[in-house]
Design a protein around this motif. Structure first.
Motif, PDB file in Angstrom:
ATOM      1  N   THR A  44      77.326  60.947  49.171  1.00 27.64           N
ATOM      2  CA  THR A  44      78.375  59.946  49.349  1.00 27.64           C
ATOM      3  C   THR A  44      78.457  58.978  48.160  1.00 27.64           C
ATOM      4  OG1 THR A  44      78.135  59.995  51.760  1.00 27.64           O
ATOM      5  CG2 THR A  44      79.176  58.037  50.808  1.00 27.64           C
ATOM      6  N   PRO A  45      79.638  58.768  47.587  1.00 26.09           N
ATOM      7  CA  PRO A  45      79.790  57.758  46.538  1.00 26.09           C
ATOM      8  C   PRO A  45      79.443  56.358  47.058  1.00 26.09           C
ATOM      9  CG  PRO A  45      81.666  59.245  46.551  1.00 26.09           C
ATOM     10  CD  PRO A  45      80.872  59.548  47.788  1.00 26.09           C
ATOM     11  N   VAL A  46      78.914  55.527  46.190  1.00 31.98           N
ATOM     12  CA  VAL A  46      78.501  54.177  46.569  1.00 31.98           C
ATOM     13  C   VAL A  46      79.663  53.397  47.187  1.00 31.98           C
ATOM     14  CG1 VAL A  46      77.814  51.927  45.645  1.00 31.98           C
ATOM     15  CG2 VAL A  46      76.574  53.993  44.952  1.00 31.98           C
ATOM     16  N   GLU A  47      80.836  53.456  46.584  1.00 36.24           N
ATOM     17  CA  GLU A  47      81.986  52.717  47.097  1.00 36.24           C
ATOM     18  C   GLU A  47      82.367  53.178  48.500  1.00 36.24           C
ATOM     19  OE1 GLU A  47      86.519  51.403  45.755  1.00 36.24           O
ATOM     20  OE2 GLU A  47      85.449  52.945  44.619  1.00 36.24           O
ATOM     21  N   ILE A  48      82.277  54.480  48.737  1.00 38.85           N
ATOM     22  CA  ILE A  48      82.588  55.026  50.066  1.00 38.85           C
ATOM     23  C   ILE A  48      81.568  54.535  51.086  1.00 38.85           C
ATOM     24  CG2 ILE A  48      82.760  57.145  51.437  1.00 38.85           C
ATOM     25  CD1 ILE A  48      85.080  56.832  49.570  1.00 38.85           C
TER      26      ILE A  48
END
Length: 208
Positions: A44-48
């Motif tokens: 998972t991307p950090v922003e997500i």
């Protein structure tokens, strides 16, 4: 005040600081090469993670389950940014559970845990809300795999979707779910999309 520096044995020469949780580049650098190589597709991307956790943040102590937690990135990032919530990841690969636990301990994160198990036999009823980054998708032919340590098949993809569908169907109204890159096969009627982001790949659901 000096920064607390934590040596990361999984990736020699890398250090874990608060800055490590601020971007995909800095977080993924904590992983060993083989785990980092599949990060763009599977973790998972950090922003997500931050956006998902913010939606699942309904009350202090809310218990959130990451279904198919992989290398632990969602739980670790979310737990670091939301220290008053409880994050649990369930993952069928023991090596990824061990890696997630190692990073958790080195970062001093106390509100995340990782369980080695399979969603088929796991009781989700003790959790309030859920995060799902389509961990079943790699069962489909032609998709990028994390490794070759577990079986893959169309049959397993359908089976796991049915299992999760039935488990979510038993959850009470008010249950929240965030899906990322999901085809929606695992979401039963009663859950309604209340928001979407990232070209609708990220969806926010509430059971009515």
């Amino acid at each position: 005040m000096k920064k607390r520096i934590i040596q990361n044995q999984g990736s020699p020469g890398k250090e874990m600081t608060l800055h490590s949780f601020s971007s995909d580049e800095t977080f993924n650098a904590l992983y060993p090469d083989a785990i980092r190589a599949v990060a763009n597709r599977h973790w998972t991307p950090v922003e997500i993670a931050i956006k998902a956790a913010a939606f699942l943040n309904t009350h202090i102590g809310a218990r959130i389950l990451d279904i198919g937690s992989g290398a632990g990135k969602f739980c670790l990032v979310a737990a670091k940014h939301f220290p008053y919530l409880s994050f649990t990841g369930i993952e069928q690969r023991k090596n990824l559970v061990d890696l997630s636990d190692s990073l958790k301990k080195k970062a001093g994160i106390g509100n995340a845990e990782f369980i080695h198990g399979n969603i088929e036999s796991f009781d989700i009823s003790r959790f309030d809300h859920f995060y799902f980054y389509n961990s079943f998708y790699e069962n489909l032919p032609g998709t990028q795999k994390i490794d070759l340590e577990v079986p893959y098949s169309n049959k397993l993809y359908d089976f796991y979707n049915i299992v999760l569908y039935r488990k979510l169907d038993k959850m009470p109204p008010g249950t929240r779910l965030v899906t990322y890159h999901s085809l929606g096969n695992e979401v039963p009627p009663g859950f309604e999309v209340v928001n979407a982001d990232f070209a609708e790949y990220l969806k926010f659901w509430i059971k009515i």
